[in-house]
Design an enzyme around this catalytic site. Structure first.
Site, mmCIF file in Angstrom:
data_model
loop_
_atom_site.group_PDB
_atom_site.id
_atom_site.type_symbol
_atom_site.label_atom_id
_atom_site.label_comp_id
_atom_site.label_asym_id
_atom_site.label_seq_id
_atom_site.Cartn_x
_atom_site.Cartn_y
_atom_site.Cartn_z
ATOM 1 N N GLY A 146 -3.761 31.165 9.728
ATOM 2 C CA GLY A 146 -4.200 31.983 8.609
ATOM 3 C C GLY A 146 -5.018 33.136 9.119
ATOM 4 O O GLY A 146 -5.455 33.145 10.276
ATOM 5 N N ALA A 147 -5.236 34.128 8.256
ATOM 6 C CA ALA A 147 -6.086 35.260 8.601
ATOM 7 C C ALA A 147 -7.536 34.796 8.727
ATOM 8 O O ALA A 147 -7.870 33.650 8.402
ATOM 9 C CB ALA A 147 -5.955 36.351 7.534
ATOM 10 N N ASP B 178 -8.787 23.550 17.656
ATOM 11 C CA ASP B 178 -9.205 24.751 16.929
ATOM 12 C C ASP B 178 -9.041 25.977 17.824
ATOM 13 O O ASP B 178 -8.980 25.867 19.045
ATOM 14 C CB ASP B 178 -10.671 24.609 16.490
ATOM 15 C CG ASP B 178 -11.057 25.585 15.395
ATOM 16 O OD1 ASP B 178 -10.169 26.017 14.630
ATOM 17 O OD2 ASP B 178 -12.253 25.922 15.294
ATOM 18 N N GLU B 179 -8.998 27.162 17.197
ATOM 19 C CA GLU B 179 -8.855 28.449 17.915
ATOM 20 C C GLU B 179 -7.631 28.440 18.824
ATOM 21 O O GLU B 179 -7.651 28.900 19.966
ATOM 22 C CB GLU B 179 -10.130 28.771 18.700
ATOM 23 C CG GLU B 179 -11.393 28.855 17.868
ATOM 24 C CD GLU B 179 -11.419 30.020 16.880
ATOM 25 O OE1 GLU B 179 -10.538 30.913 16.956
ATOM 26 O OE2 GLU B 179 -12.308 30.042 16.017
ATOM 27 N N ALA B 180 -6.535 27.914 18.302
ATOM 28 C CA ALA B 180 -5.328 27.723 19.105
ATOM 29 C C ALA B 180 -4.672 29.031 19.527
ATOM 30 O O ALA B 180 -3.852 29.037 20.448
ATOM 31 C CB ALA B 180 -4.323 26.866 18.329
ATOM 32 N N CYS C 45 -4.727 42.627 3.175
ATOM 33 C CA CYS C 45 -3.297 42.759 2.907
ATOM 34 C C CYS C 45 -2.769 43.919 3.758
ATOM 35 O O CYS C 45 -3.541 44.660 4.375
ATOM 36 C CB CYS C 45 -3.049 43.024 1.423
ATOM 37 S SG CYS C 45 -3.707 44.612 0.841
#
Length: 199
Positions: free
Chosen positions: A9-10, A93-95, A188
């Protein structure tokens, strides 16, 4: 059957909250987990997973040389030798900061050890190029899920990360610049190119 998951995700989409929630849920059921994070992200100290809402946990940092498969295989065997249960899930995390070999090692954990691996991270950088880890997870993950959030400027779905410096957008520079809400806005496509326009 174990799978390799990539949840992306962003910025500010709640990826860290999601991984901490999943870790809690496994442990609440008495299941063992391995919690890891990239050693690149040092905002809260190396080896700390921290969300913007104040939740945090220590995790094993992954550096460039680490063999994730060998590490998980070793601690899983040690746990079982002590009479503990096997690792039920590996959470990373932080993949986006993983290297290709790390992703391949995560796939090997799934395929050879039968342990599911859930990875969480950004897909694209502030210039809308794929991170190394994300690119390889998009190739090798069994299941890919978007964690949605809204644009900082208009409330539409955010798909990009706008780097900010002194209140102004930045479109050039190094791919990795560690930062939070002060440095990045989820946006966006329209507001990535036109952050000054209210819509």
């Amino acid at each position: 059957m174990a799978q390799l998951f990539f949840l992306y995700g962003a910025m500010s989409s709640g990826k860290t909250i999601e991984i901490l929630k999943d870790a809690h849920n496994y442990e609440a059921q008495g299941r063992k987990i391995a919690l890891l994070t990239s050693g690149v992200d040092n905002r809260n100290g190396v080896g700390t997973i921290a969300s913007r809402i104040g939740m945090e946990r220590k995790a094993v940092p992954i550096d460039a040389e680490m063999d994730v498969f060998a590490y998980i295989k070793k601690i899983n065997a040690e746990d079982q030798a002590r009479g503990d249960g096997p690792i039920a899930c590996v959470l990373v995390d932080e993949a986006q900061f993983l290297e290709r070999h790390h992703v391949m090692e995560c796939a090997k954990i799934v395929d050879e050890l039968g342990i599911p691996v859930m990875t969480f991270g950004l897909k694209n950088d502030f210039q809308n190029n794929l991170f190394e880890g994300s690119k390889n997870l998009l190739i090798f993950a069994d299941k890919i899920t978007e964690i949605k959030t809204i644009c900082h400027y208009c409330g539409r779905k955010a798909t990009m990360n706008l780097r900010i410096h002194n209140g102004l957008p930045v479109y050039e520079g190094d791919q990795v610049k560690i930062g939070g809400d002060e440095s990045y806005h989820p946006v966006c496509r329209f507001h990535y190119f036109h952050p000054e326009q209210i819509r």
